[in-house]
Design a protein around this motif. Sequence first.
Motif, mmCIF file in Angstrom:
data_model
loop_
_atom_site.group_PDB
_atom_site.id
_atom_site.type_symbol
_atom_site.label_atom_id
_atom_site.label_comp_id
_atom_site.label_asym_id
_atom_site.label_seq_id
_atom_site.Cartn_x
_atom_site.Cartn_y
_atom_site.Cartn_z
ATOM 1 N N GLU A 13 0.828 -1.198 0.000
ATOM 2 C CA GLU A 13 0.000 0.000 0.000
ATOM 3 C C GLU A 13 0.867 1.255 0.000
ATOM 4 O O GLU A 13 1.902 1.314 0.673
ATOM 5 N N GLU A 68 -4.975 9.698 -0.125
ATOM 6 C CA GLU A 68 -5.368 8.695 -1.109
ATOM 7 C C GLU A 68 -4.526 7.441 -0.906
ATOM 8 O O GLU A 68 -3.314 7.533 -0.696
ATOM 9 N N VAL A 77 -3.429 3.749 -2.516
ATOM 10 C CA VAL A 77 -3.356 2.877 -3.681
ATOM 11 C C VAL A 77 -2.701 1.585 -3.223
ATOM 12 O O VAL A 77 -1.722 1.604 -2.468
ATOM 13 N N THR A 93 3.224 5.404 -8.733
ATOM 14 C CA THR A 93 2.204 6.052 -7.914
ATOM 15 C C THR A 93 2.652 7.444 -7.492
ATOM 16 O O THR A 93 1.904 8.426 -7.610
#
Length: 263
Positions: free
Chosen positions: A104, A115, A117, A139
């Motif tokens: 993560e 946020e 991801v 990311t």
Amino acid sequence: MSTPRLSPAELRDLAPLSLEEVNERAALITRSCRKYLFPADLLPELFTGQFGVLEIEGLRSFRYSSTYLDTPCLQTFRDHRQGRRLRFKARVRTYLDTGTRMFEVKAKGARGLTEKVRTAYDGPPDQLVPAMRRFLEDTLAGYGISPPGPLVASAVTDYRRTTIVALSGEERVTVDTDLVGRRGGRSVRMRPDTVLLEVKTRGGLTPTERRLHRHGFREVRFSKYTTTVAALEPGMRGNPWHRAMAAHLDRPRADDLVEDLSA
């Protein structure tokens, strides 16, 4: 002495929700996240029949273990301590009840929203395999964050989590107990009468937060990772979290004295 866990009596009025139903009602991947620390005996007053609780195979409390990855000089920790506008955390989260593991990345962008991801991960929790390093860099590029240097395992946090969701979808609340942070052969535990509650929402104050305010509890600055490092790393200041740490964490001790949460 173990932290009190949510008992069936405290949750009996809450409808069971599957993981799919929880995500459908309140995925809240892009969100504001506010944290509260308060006595465990207040929990029954916070939730009513307007909420549901995540239930999987009869369980409503689940064991988590998160291994955080940082640079050897703890740059991620330092960025959070300094309150940098653009920052991130990288971790490998293991769901101990199922053995599922995820990599993560939690990033805070220019709008001030957190946020998360994530992607499935089958590597060791304390190492970042090349594919996940590429995932991390891709990311971070989306947030304008430069890729960090080499990452190493810097801390582990173990805890139990119950997830409660407003049936309206307005808020998703996680209730964490049995929190233990580990680093460098030492550990620190959240005090047994304390609950860490995180409210995730896209809007302003939620009904749960208003109830907490009526009882005199306000949002706190608290991070499992940063408080673990601040408590256990010699000479590492934790100024933003000092008040919460002093009120809700026990003194650090040798890791072999801490009971195994998986027992």
